[in-house]
Motif scaffolding. Structure first.
Motif, PDB file in Angstrom:
ATOM      1  N   ASP A 277       0.809  -1.223   0.000  1.00  0.00           N
ATOM      2  CA  ASP A 277       0.000   0.000   0.000  1.00  0.00           C
ATOM      3  C   ASP A 277       0.840   1.271   0.000  1.00  0.00           C
ATOM      4  OD1 ASP A 277      -2.381  -1.331  -0.072  1.00  0.00           O
ATOM      5  OD2 ASP A 277      -2.733  -1.288   2.084  1.00  0.00           O
ATOM      6  N   LEU A 278       2.159   1.130   0.043  1.00  0.00           N
ATOM      7  CA  LEU A 278       3.032   2.294   0.094  1.00  0.00           C
ATOM      8  C   LEU A 278       3.886   2.369  -1.163  1.00  0.00           C
ATOM      9  CD1 LEU A 278       4.319   2.174   3.802  1.00  0.00           C
ATOM     10  CD2 LEU A 278       2.415   3.495   2.874  1.00  0.00           C
ATOM     11  N   VAL A 279       3.908   3.548  -1.774  1.00  0.00           N
ATOM     12  CA  VAL A 279       4.773   3.758  -2.923  1.00  0.00           C
ATOM     13  C   VAL A 279       6.159   4.195  -2.469  1.00  0.00           C
ATOM     14  CG1 VAL A 279       4.117   6.183  -3.237  1.00  0.00           C
ATOM     15  CG2 VAL A 279       4.903   4.846  -5.202  1.00  0.00           C
ATOM     16  N   LEU A 280       6.236   4.743  -1.263  1.00  0.00           N
ATOM     17  CA  LEU A 280       7.516   5.149  -0.689  1.00  0.00           C
ATOM     18  C   LEU A 280       7.520   4.805   0.789  1.00  0.00           C
ATOM     19  CD1 LEU A 280      10.239   6.703  -1.089  1.00  0.00           C
ATOM     20  CD2 LEU A 280       9.017   8.747  -0.287  1.00  0.00           C
ATOM     21  N   GLY A 281       8.524   4.058   1.220  1.00  0.00           N
ATOM     22  CA  GLY A 281       8.653   3.706   2.631  1.00  0.00           C
ATOM     23  C   GLY A 281       9.532   4.699   3.371  1.00  0.00           C
ATOM     24  N   ALA A 282       9.739   4.436   4.645  1.00  0.00           N
ATOM     25  CA  ALA A 282      10.535   5.330   5.487  1.00  0.00           C
ATOM     26  C   ALA A 282      12.001   5.287   5.084  1.00  0.00           C
ATOM     27  CB  ALA A 282      10.377   4.951   6.959  1.00  0.00           C
ATOM     28  N   SER A 283      12.668   6.408   5.211  1.00  0.00           N
ATOM     29  CA  SER A 283      14.077   6.539   4.848  1.00  0.00           C
ATOM     30  C   SER A 283      14.970   6.069   5.993  1.00  0.00           C
ATOM     31  CB  SER A 283      14.388   8.008   4.539  1.00  0.00           C
ATOM     32  OG  SER A 283      14.296   8.778   5.735  1.00  0.00           O
ATOM     33  N   PRO A 284      16.274   5.920   5.741  1.00  0.00           N
ATOM     34  CA  PRO A 284      17.192   5.607   6.842  1.00  0.00           C
ATOM     35  C   PRO A 284      17.137   6.638   7.963  1.00  0.00           C
ATOM     36  CG  PRO A 284      18.265   5.215   4.741  1.00  0.00           C
ATOM     37  CD  PRO A 284      16.948   5.863   4.430  1.00  0.00           C
ATOM     38  N   ARG A 285      16.768   7.884   7.622  1.00  0.00           N
ATOM     39  CA  ARG A 285      16.614   8.884   8.673  1.00  0.00           C
ATOM     40  C   ARG A 285      15.483   8.489   9.628  1.00  0.00           C
ATOM     41  NH1 ARG A 285      16.387  13.327   5.653  1.00  0.00           N
ATOM     42  NH2 ARG A 285      18.553  13.965   5.821  1.00  0.00           N
ATOM     43  N   GLY A 286      14.501   7.746   9.118  1.00  0.00           N
ATOM     44  CA  GLY A 286      13.439   7.239   9.978  1.00  0.00           C
ATOM     45  C   GLY A 286      13.957   6.208  10.960  1.00  0.00           C
ATOM     46  N   SER A 287      14.873   5.348  10.504  1.00  0.00           N
ATOM     47  CA  SER A 287      15.487   4.371  11.413  1.00  0.00           C
ATOM     48  C   SER A 287      16.248   5.080  12.522  1.00  0.00           C
ATOM     49  CB  SER A 287      16.441   3.451  10.641  1.00  0.00           C
ATOM     50  OG  SER A 287      15.776   2.782   9.606  1.00  0.00           O
ATOM     51  N   LEU A 288      17.011   6.106  12.137  1.00  0.00           N
ATOM     52  CA  LEU A 288      17.782   6.855  13.128  1.00  0.00           C
ATOM     53  C   LEU A 288      16.858   7.579  14.105  1.00  0.00           C
ATOM     54  CD1 LEU A 288      20.520   7.793  14.151  1.00  0.00           C
ATOM     55  CD2 LEU A 288      20.426   9.681  12.500  1.00  0.00           C
ATOM     56  N   ALA A 289      15.735   8.092  13.606  1.00  0.00           N
ATOM     57  CA  ALA A 289      14.787   8.776  14.485  1.00  0.00           C
ATOM     58  C   ALA A 289      14.243   7.821  15.541  1.00  0.00           C
ATOM     59  CB  ALA A 289      13.645   9.366  13.657  1.00  0.00           C
ATOM     60  N   LEU A 290      13.934   6.593  15.144  1.00  0.00           N
ATOM     61  CA  LEU A 290      13.438   5.604  16.105  1.00  0.00           C
ATOM     62  C   LEU A 290      14.519   5.195  17.096  1.00  0.00           C
ATOM     63  CD1 LEU A 290      11.124   3.068  14.212  1.00  0.00           C
ATOM     64  CD2 LEU A 290      10.516   4.697  15.993  1.00  0.00           C
ATOM     65  N   TYR A 291      15.710   4.979  16.594  1.00  0.00           N
ATOM     66  CA  TYR A 291      16.828   4.554  17.447  1.00  0.00           C
ATOM     67  C   TYR A 291      17.164   5.625  18.473  1.00  0.00           C
ATOM     68  CZ  TYR A 291      21.402   2.489  18.587  1.00  0.00           C
ATOM     69  OH  TYR A 291      22.483   1.945  19.242  1.00  0.00           O
ATOM     70  N   ARG A 292      17.341   6.843  17.985  1.00  0.00           N
ATOM     71  CA  ARG A 292      17.696   7.954  18.867  1.00  0.00           C
ATOM     72  C   ARG A 292      16.546   8.294  19.805  1.00  0.00           C
ATOM     73  NH1 ARG A 292      21.225  10.807  21.377  1.00  0.00           N
ATOM     74  NH2 ARG A 292      21.890  12.855  20.668  1.00  0.00           N
ATOM     75  N   GLY A 293      15.324   8.259  19.282  1.00  0.00           N
ATOM     76  CA  GLY A 293      14.160   8.544  20.108  1.00  0.00           C
ATOM     77  C   GLY A 293      13.977   7.533  21.220  1.00  0.00           C
ATOM     78  N   ALA A 294      14.232   6.260  20.929  1.00  0.00           N
ATOM     79  CA  ALA A 294      14.113   5.228  21.956  1.00  0.00           C
ATOM     80  C   ALA A 294      15.118   5.473  23.078  1.00  0.00           C
ATOM     81  CB  ALA A 294      14.332   3.852  21.333  1.00  0.00           C
ATOM     82  N   GLN A 295      16.322   5.912  22.720  1.00  0.00           N
ATOM     83  CA  GLN A 295      17.321   6.227  23.734  1.00  0.00           C
ATOM     84  C   GLN A 295      16.865   7.395  24.610  1.00  0.00           C
ATOM     85  OE1 GLN A 295      20.684   6.732  20.948  1.00  0.00           O
ATOM     86  NE2 GLN A 295      21.733   5.120  22.084  1.00  0.00           N
ATOM     87  N   ALA A 296      16.344   8.452  23.975  1.00  0.00           N
ATOM     88  CA  ALA A 296      15.911   9.634  24.731  1.00  0.00           C
ATOM     89  C   ALA A 296      14.718   9.315  25.620  1.00  0.00           C
ATOM     90  CB  ALA A 296      15.566  10.763  23.763  1.00  0.00           C
ATOM     91  N   ARG A 297      13.789   8.527  25.130  1.00  0.00           N
ATOM     92  CA  ARG A 297      12.613   8.166  25.932  1.00  0.00           C
ATOM     93  C   ARG A 297      13.020   7.331  27.136  1.00  0.00           C
ATOM     94  NH1 ARG A 297       8.297   4.270  26.220  1.00  0.00           N
ATOM     95  NH2 ARG A 297       6.274   5.308  26.564  1.00  0.00           N
TER      96      ARG A 297
END
Length: 317
Positions: free
Chosen positions: A226-246
């Motif tokens: 259902d997606l023509v464009l998925g999340a970028s590597p910046r999305g992976s970094l956002a999750l990784y970094r966000g999980a650390q901050a949370r």
């Protein structure tokens, strides 16, 4: 959180997400209807941190130099003098960002991605901390310019405030019955220490299984039908970094799957584009991410004790 909560009632979770973005040195897009407190939340956050705050009202006639600054000829020195724009601040509120033209929106790209501004051939660093909080109205499209994917990807999170409950709205009316709380709000932390805190966030341990979970989740968006464009590597970094901050905000030195699952709906949907035929069926990126969170496998053989032990092992190394 409590200090900002004295001004913005009933939005503790959104305030927490703003603090996570601050610790990640990221930027936030607030998308919601008018009058729910988007501008006031940004202002209350900057006052609580004791840092500089600038508000930029985006309009179709706004020029890039109105954001970055411009050079004028100084009659006394007989030289051109650079006058810094509102981007040279700590917290920049870009109000109704989708009302600015694409050319002006692009002026924010370098600010958000590189924390610097190049004008007249000279590159000038922006102060730290530096955070862009942009707002937009999702129900009014006349005279607006949709944000391009490249700029949406620069935002760590896309947040929504939503309406207040009956009880919360009643409490808000009581708070605003006299002097506005923002007028008496004081700084409670030193915002200039945020860059140092942001570096300490990297010390929060993310176990291999959780890192694999993040990668698997983001990879799943790139192959979803259902997606023509998925999340970028910046999305992976956002999750990784966000999980650390949370994890750090909750007093842990190790991340949990709960951290990833709580932040994925904020970090991934705005980085994905739904196929036109799927959109006609009513499918949204938020729905796709919600389903992927249920479908993506996690190492269920590990427990909280295992992730905490990974943190202890990393500390010894």
């Amino acid at each position: 959180m409590k200090n900002v909560g004295d001004v913005i009632v009933g939005k503790e979770e959104v305030i927490e997400h703003l603090l996570i973005a601050l610790l990640c040195e990221g930027h936030v897009l607030l998308e919601d209807v008018p009058g729910v407190g988007k501008t006031m939340m940004a202002r209350a956050l900057s006052v609580s941190l004791g840092v500089d705050f600038r508000r930029l009202q985006c309009t179709p006639d706004l020029l890039p130099s109105d954001i970055t600054g411009t050079s004028i000829f100084n009659q006394e020195t007989r030289q051109f003098q650079f006058i810094a724009g509102p981007a040279f601040t700590h917290v920049l509120l870009a109000d109704e960002i989708n009302r600015a033209t694409p050319r002006t929106q692009a002026a924010l790209l370098e600010c958000m991605g590189e924390q610097q501004i190049t004008a007249d051939g000279v590159t000038r660093p922006l102060p730290r901390p530096f955070m862009v909080i942009a707002t937009q109205n999702p129900v009014e499209y006349e005279g607006t310019f949709p944000l391009p994917e490249a700029q949406l990807d620069r935002f760590l999170f896309k947040l929504k405030l939503g309406y207040l409950s009956d009880e919360e709205e009643g409490k808000m009316l009581i708070n605003l019955g006299h002097r506005h709380p923002i007028e008496t709000l004081e700084a409670v932390v030193g915002g200039h220490n945020l860059p140092e805190l942001a570096e300490q966030i990297w010390q929060v341990t993310v176990a291999d299984s959780i890192r694999d979970y993040i990668v698997g989740l983001v990879q799943a968006t790139r192959s979803h039908t259902d997606l023509v464009l998925g999340a970028s590597p910046r999305g992976s970094l956002a999750l990784y970094r966000g999980a650390q901050a949370r994890a750090a905000l909750q007093g842990r030195d190790y991340a949990l799957p709960d951290d990833v699952q709580a932040l994925a709906p904020l970090a991934l949907p705005h980085r994905c584009i739904v196929r036109s035929d799927a959109a006609l069926r009513g499918r949204t990126a938020d729905q796709v991410i919600s389903e992927l969170l249920e479908e993506t496998a996690l190492n269920l053989g590990e427990t909280t004790e295992d992730w905490a032990e990974a943190s202890t092992t990393a500390g010894r190394e």
